[in-house]
Design an enzyme around this catalytic site. Structure first.
Site, mmCIF file in Angstrom:
data_model
loop_
_atom_site.group_PDB
_atom_site.id
_atom_site.type_symbol
_atom_site.label_atom_id
_atom_site.label_comp_id
_atom_site.label_asym_id
_atom_site.label_seq_id
_atom_site.Cartn_x
_atom_site.Cartn_y
_atom_site.Cartn_z
ATOM 1 C CG HIS A 20 -2.173 -0.759 1.035
ATOM 2 N ND1 HIS A 20 -3.405 -0.161 0.952
ATOM 3 C CD2 HIS A 20 -2.387 -2.078 0.876
ATOM 4 C CE1 HIS A 20 -4.329 -1.091 0.766
ATOM 5 N NE2 HIS A 20 -3.742 -2.260 0.722
ATOM 6 C CG ASP A 113 -4.382 3.185 1.819
ATOM 7 O OD1 ASP A 113 -3.391 2.565 1.439
ATOM 8 O OD2 ASP A 113 -5.544 2.701 1.764
HETATM 9 C C1 U2F Z 1 -1.899 -6.558 -0.749
HETATM 10 O O1 U2F Z 1 -1.164 -7.340 -1.637
HETATM 11 P P1 U2F Z 1 0.313 -7.932 -1.571
HETATM 12 O O2 U2F Z 1 1.271 -6.923 -1.138
HETATM 13 O O3 U2F Z 1 0.388 -9.226 -0.855
HETATM 14 O O4 U2F Z 1 0.488 -8.337 -3.128
HETATM 15 P P2 U2F Z 1 0.486 -7.488 -4.453
HETATM 16 O O5 U2F Z 1 -0.566 -6.454 -4.505
HETATM 17 O O6 U2F Z 1 0.454 -8.509 -5.521
HETATM 18 O O7 U2F Z 1 1.873 -6.757 -4.442
HETATM 19 C C2 U2F Z 1 3.080 -7.435 -4.301
HETATM 20 C C3 U2F Z 1 4.161 -6.544 -4.877
HETATM 21 O O8 U2F Z 1 5.428 -7.026 -4.481
HETATM 22 C C4 U2F Z 1 6.259 -7.211 -5.617
HETATM 23 C C5 U2F Z 1 5.308 -7.396 -6.772
HETATM 24 C C6 U2F Z 1 4.132 -6.505 -6.402
HETATM 25 O O9 U2F Z 1 4.351 -5.189 -6.857
HETATM 26 O O10 U2F Z 1 5.947 -7.039 -7.965
HETATM 27 N N1 U2F Z 1 7.110 -8.405 -5.466
HETATM 28 C C7 U2F Z 1 8.329 -8.398 -6.058
HETATM 29 O O11 U2F Z 1 8.728 -7.440 -6.723
HETATM 30 N N2 U2F Z 1 9.143 -9.500 -5.907
HETATM 31 C C8 U2F Z 1 8.745 -10.594 -5.232
HETATM 32 O O12 U2F Z 1 9.534 -11.548 -5.161
HETATM 33 C C9 U2F Z 1 7.462 -10.599 -4.637
HETATM 34 C C10 U2F Z 1 6.663 -9.493 -4.785
HETATM 35 C C11 U2F Z 1 -3.201 -7.276 -0.510
HETATM 36 F F1 U2F Z 1 -2.907 -8.512 0.013
HETATM 37 C C12 U2F Z 1 -3.987 -7.421 -1.799
HETATM 38 O O13 U2F Z 1 -5.199 -8.078 -1.560
HETATM 39 C C13 U2F Z 1 -4.219 -6.045 -2.413
HETATM 40 O O14 U2F Z 1 -4.781 -6.221 -3.686
HETATM 41 C C14 U2F Z 1 -2.894 -5.297 -2.535
HETATM 42 C C15 U2F Z 1 -3.089 -3.876 -3.046
HETATM 43 O O15 U2F Z 1 -3.953 -3.148 -2.216
HETATM 44 O O16 U2F Z 1 -2.194 -5.274 -1.296
#
Ligand code: U2F
Length: 443
Positions: A20, A113
């Protein structure tokens, strides 16, 4: 006071969990580049700020400021990733209010946010505009904005397979696909937060989001009729890609040596680690299918994966703690993404044109999963909602070696093109971003 040409100051409130704060800071950096007369104070927990304000570049007019994290003294992070969030929410909004008061500053606007519904009241007290930033997709946002309506129509805890015919674009969505807290789990503090967010957003000055209008036109249209100045400004990562130096484990080189569209990339975002038996099932499926794989793995690989797996698959697989995901998904060797359907991951898969195998966990991930499978039709939900060896094998074969898989790749290619067009100089997301720049410049 005559404010023309004076420096303005915007307070930004970040949500310090999951992915976020990073996209919010990326937005603020780009706004700051385009609006040099505006200063920003970035209110966030000290820990989250420390992880982001590491390099000097681009932060000249963005001041990190700390808010309390609400953790009891001596708190140690345990197995439940939601625990620190619960403590934090107990401290909110008091922690933001006192941090703003302690800063002694007067602000001309609030960018927060979108979770922070209380910012509407604060903005009113400060007599300034409030611009919330929603970091997930349009469908989730519509479900939140219409939560009261959905509850009135469907009740709470009703049958999970009832579809939402009454909501624009939602005829393929079932009650059980809705974000947690919409019609089930409604008593949690987070459900209350989301419901209040849905009620407050129509009173914002503008609502920005990390998506693009063409991704889901019917839903975006419905949102526009409910929210003032809806500004889809994404996929924002195209404007603000992560630093290129981050491939410390050599994933891209490894991918260079694999055939086109052949590799399974596995990654579950920043919060989730699937339970051990599911990890094992997925590993067994990978081993048996013999497709090459790249795995972004949190935790101890030797302990969590089947005995001998690493040794047996060393020719086929690369397992590392972190990958440059945007670049990985854009690499031509990647053929499928096994994902939890976090919104950033969905965006990045679209940008890469890679079909998905979805295993949703919490929040709005099930809704993203259902949308990928039943609306956009460029991915599948894992059978039964959890990894089993057979379910994973079926899904992998479907996407990597069937005609249906090819069709999915074509379909996601169409959205990929639209995403790039939206972010182009004359695209819809660029126009929306420019509107936002103008809005803050004229405060
Ligand atoms: C929350 O989501 P997360 O943070 O669990 O997951 P993502 O929205 O998919 O974001 C993960 C980011 O981390 C990066 C990837 C994404 O930009 O490219 N990343 C990386 O660069 N290398 C890695 O090895 C692993 C990850 C929440 F859980 C969701 O439900 C929401 O949709 C989201 C947005 O609000 O936030």
């Amino acid at each position: 006071v005559h404010r023309e040409n004076a420096q303005k100051h915007i307070a930004v409130f970040a949500f310090p969990f999951a992915t976020h704060a990073v996209p919010l800071l990326a937005l603020v950096q780009k706004l700051s580049e385009s609006a040099p007369d505006v200063n920003f104070s970035f209110f966030n927990t000290a820990q989250s700020n420390q992880s982001m304000f590491t390099k000097g570049n681009g932060f000249e007019r963005i001041e990190p400021r700390s808010v309390e994290n609400g953790l009891p003294e001596g708190f140690r992070i345990g197995r439940n990733p939601h625990e620190p969030v619960e403590y934090f929410l107990k401290a909110t909004p008091g922690n933001y209010r006192s941090a703003v008061a302690e800063s002694g500053l007067t602000f001309d606007g609030l960018i927060t946010d979108a979770f922070y519904w209380f910012a509407k009241e604060m903005a009113e007290e400060m007599r300034v505009p409030w611009v919330p930033y929603f970091t997930a997709g349009p469908r989730a946002l519509l479900a939140h904005v219409d939560t009261d309506n959905i509850r009135a129509r469907m009740g709470i805890n009703g049958p999970e397979d009832e579809t939402l015919e009454f909501l624009p674009g939602f005829s393929a969505i079932r009650s059980g696909d809705l974000p947690e807290g919409t019609v089930s789990g409604v008593d949690s503090p987070f459900a209350t937060l989301l419901q209040k967010m849905g009620q407050m957003l129509p009173h914002a000055s503008a609502v920005a989001m990390n998506s693009f209008e063409e991704i889901d036109p019917i839903v975006v249209q419905a949102l526009k009729s409910r929210l003032p100045n809806l500004l889809n400004i994404g996929p924002f990562i195209l404007k603000s890609p992560p630093p290129s130096s981050s491939d410390i484990h050599g994933c891209l080189k490894w991918l260079d040596q694999r055939p086109m569209s052949s590799v399974t990339y596995i990654g579950f975002g920043s919060v989730i680690t699937p339970p051990p038996h599911e990890l094992k099932a997925l590993a067994e499926a990978l081993e048996e299918c013999e497709f090459p794989f790249l795995w972004s793995f949190r935790g101890n690989v030797e302990e969590m994966l089947p005995e001998g797996f690493l040794e047996r698959t060393k020719e086929k697989g690369l397992i590392v703690p972190w990958v440059p995901q945007l670049k990985v998904l854009a690499h031509p060797s990647v053929g499928v993404f096994v994902t939890h359907c976090g919104w950033n991951s969905v965006n990045e898969s679209i940008i890469g044109g890679v079909p998905m195998i979805c295993r949703a966990f919490f929040g709005e991930q099930k809704l993203n999963q259902r949308t990928v499978e039943a609306v956009w039709e460029f991915g599948v939900a894992i059978e039964g909602g959890k990894f089993t060896k057979n379910g994973a094998m079926e899904a992998l074969k479907l996407i990597l070696s069937s005609e249906k898989g090819k069709l999915m790749r074509e379909k996601i290619g169409v959205l990929k093109k639209l995403a790039f067009e939206a972010m182009d100089t004359d695209g819809s997301s660029t126009a929306n971003f420019n509107f936002l720049v103008e809005f803050i410049t004229k405060l």
